[in-house]
Design a protein around this motif. Structure first.
Motif, PDB file in Angstrom:
ATOM      1  N   ILE A 100      78.313  23.504  56.403  1.00 44.91           N
ATOM      2  CA  ILE A 100      78.389  22.234  55.678  1.00 44.91           C
ATOM      3  C   ILE A 100      78.437  22.584  54.203  1.00 44.91           C
ATOM      4  CG2 ILE A 100      77.281  20.024  55.209  1.00 44.91           C
ATOM      5  CD1 ILE A 100      75.710  20.470  57.895  1.00 44.91           C
ATOM      6  N   TYR A 101      79.563  22.262  53.568  1.00 45.18           N
ATOM      7  CA  TYR A 101      79.658  22.598  52.147  1.00 45.18           C
ATOM      8  C   TYR A 101      79.847  21.345  51.307  1.00 45.18           C
ATOM      9  CZ  TYR A 101      84.844  22.402  51.688  1.00 45.18           C
ATOM     10  OH  TYR A 101      86.160  22.009  51.632  1.00 45.18           O
ATOM     11  N   PHE A 102      79.115  21.324  50.186  1.00 44.77           N
ATOM     12  CA  PHE A 102      79.149  20.216  49.248  1.00 44.77           C
ATOM     13  C   PHE A 102      79.923  20.657  48.014  1.00 44.77           C
ATOM     14  CE2 PHE A 102      75.536  19.471  51.935  1.00 44.77           C
ATOM     15  CZ  PHE A 102      75.574  18.102  52.151  1.00 44.77           C
TER      16      PHE A 102
ATOM     17  N   GLY B 292      87.926  25.164  48.888  1.00 45.37           N
ATOM     18  CA  GLY B 292      88.473  24.640  50.130  1.00 45.37           C
ATOM     19  C   GLY B 292      89.567  25.531  50.702  1.00 45.37           C
ATOM     20  N   CYS B 293      90.428  26.060  49.824  1.00 41.84           N
ATOM     21  CA  CYS B 293      91.518  26.942  50.280  1.00 41.84           C
ATOM     22  C   CYS B 293      90.981  28.265  50.810  1.00 41.84           C
ATOM     23  CB  CYS B 293      92.523  27.160  49.162  1.00 41.84           C
ATOM     24  SG  CYS B 293      93.513  25.676  48.818  1.00 41.84           S
TER      25      CYS B 293
ATOM     26  N   TYR C 103      96.274  20.167  50.751  1.00 41.64           N
ATOM     27  CA  TYR C 103      95.961  21.568  51.052  1.00 41.64           C
ATOM     28  C   TYR C 103      95.931  21.879  52.542  1.00 41.64           C
ATOM     29  CZ  TYR C 103      95.040  21.990  46.112  1.00 41.64           C
ATOM     30  OH  TYR C 103      95.186  21.996  44.742  1.00 41.64           O
ATOM     31  N   SER C 104      96.257  20.920  53.380  1.00 39.28           N
ATOM     32  CA  SER C 104      96.287  21.115  54.845  1.00 39.28           C
ATOM     33  C   SER C 104      94.996  21.733  55.378  1.00 39.28           C
ATOM     34  CB  SER C 104      97.491  21.987  55.237  1.00 39.28           C
ATOM     35  OG  SER C 104      98.690  21.404  54.816  1.00 39.28           O
TER      36      SER C 104
ATOM     37  N   THR D 290      83.890  30.301  44.207  1.00 43.05           N
ATOM     38  CA  THR D 290      84.891  29.395  44.772  1.00 43.05           C
ATOM     39  C   THR D 290      86.095  30.116  45.376  1.00 43.05           C
ATOM     40  OG1 THR D 290      85.874  29.041  42.592  1.00 43.05           O
ATOM     41  CG2 THR D 290      84.227  27.441  43.339  1.00 43.05           C
ATOM     42  N   LYS D 291      86.635  31.104  44.690  1.00 44.03           N
ATOM     43  CA  LYS D 291      87.841  31.781  45.186  1.00 44.03           C
ATOM     44  C   LYS D 291      87.566  32.671  46.386  1.00 44.03           C
ATOM     45  CE  LYS D 291      90.304  31.669  40.846  1.00 44.03           C
ATOM     46  NZ  LYS D 291      90.762  32.386  39.682  1.00 44.03           N
ATOM     47  N   ASN D 292      86.326  33.103  46.564  1.00 46.47           N
ATOM     48  CA  ASN D 292      85.961  34.010  47.651  1.00 46.47           C
ATOM     49  C   ASN D 292      84.832  33.459  48.506  1.00 46.47           C
ATOM     50  OD1 ASN D 292      87.784  36.128  46.790  1.00 46.47           O
ATOM     51  ND2 ASN D 292      86.383  36.406  45.071  1.00 46.47           N
ATOM     52  N   HIS D 293      84.791  32.145  48.632  1.00 48.86           N
ATOM     53  CA  HIS D 293      83.654  31.541  49.319  1.00 48.86           C
ATOM     54  C   HIS D 293      83.576  31.924  50.798  1.00 48.86           C
ATOM     55  CE1 HIS D 293      80.208  29.189  49.826  1.00 48.86           C
ATOM     56  NE2 HIS D 293      80.780  28.170  50.433  1.00 48.86           N
ATOM     57  N   ALA D 294      84.710  31.947  51.477  1.00 50.66           N
ATOM     58  CA  ALA D 294      84.693  32.307  52.904  1.00 50.66           C
ATOM     59  C   ALA D 294      84.170  33.727  53.088  1.00 50.66           C
ATOM     60  CB  ALA D 294      86.076  32.167  53.510  1.00 50.66           C
TER      61      ALA D 294
END
Length: 152
Positions: A33-35, A48-49, A83-84, A139-143
């Motif tokens: 769950i991300y805010f 998100g991407c 962003y699909s 943000t750019k490497n969150h996953a």
């Protein structure tokens, strides 16, 4: 703010399609769950991407994803479609879910203090217990942050 070891509060919200999403829909499943502060902004788009681009790897680990901000359903739909994203985005305009997770508070940008959504990610196990909380989101490497944390 919720802590590691806490049970996830039950919640219900409306996603980008106008569909009701409940935490109970995910009971027995692992969940991210991300805010995020605001749809279609550079940091939120990058975050998100990152999750979208690594969605398959996160699914292989057994995780579903839900994004939440206080944007309207229309803004969430625009963001989701642009962003699909393969996961739902909840429009929590009244901040009930955001506040129940402790993801609303004081922020400071360029010396100016204000209240807003805190960029937090909760990693929840299949029993509804918070296993980890990421409060310093890259943000750019969150996953990659998430994958590193769940594989510790």
């Amino acid at each position: 703010m919720l802590k590691i070891g806490d049970k996830v509060p039950d919640f219900e919200g409306i996603d980008q399609e106008g569909k009701t999403i409940k935490y109970s829909d995910y009971k027995g499943r692992k969940l991210i769950i991300y805010f995020y502060p605001k749809a279609n902004t550079p940091g939120c788009s990058a975050e998100g991407c990152s999750l979208r681009d690594n969605y398959e790897a996160l699914q292989k680990q057994g995780y579903k994803i839900i994004g939440i901000s206080k944007d309207s359903v229309d803004k969430q739909k625009s963001f989701h479609d642009k962003y699909s994203f393969p996961f739902p985005l909840i429009a929590d305009v009244d901040k009930k879910i955001i506040e129940s997770f402790g993801a609303w508070g004081k922020k400071k940008i360029m010396g100016k203090e204000y209240e807003g959504i805190l960029r937090f990610t909760y990693i929840v196990n299949e029993n509804g217990i918070i296993n980890d909380i990421i409060t310093k989101v890259k943000t750019k490497n969150h996953a990659e942050q998430i994958l590193r944390n769940i594989n510790l």
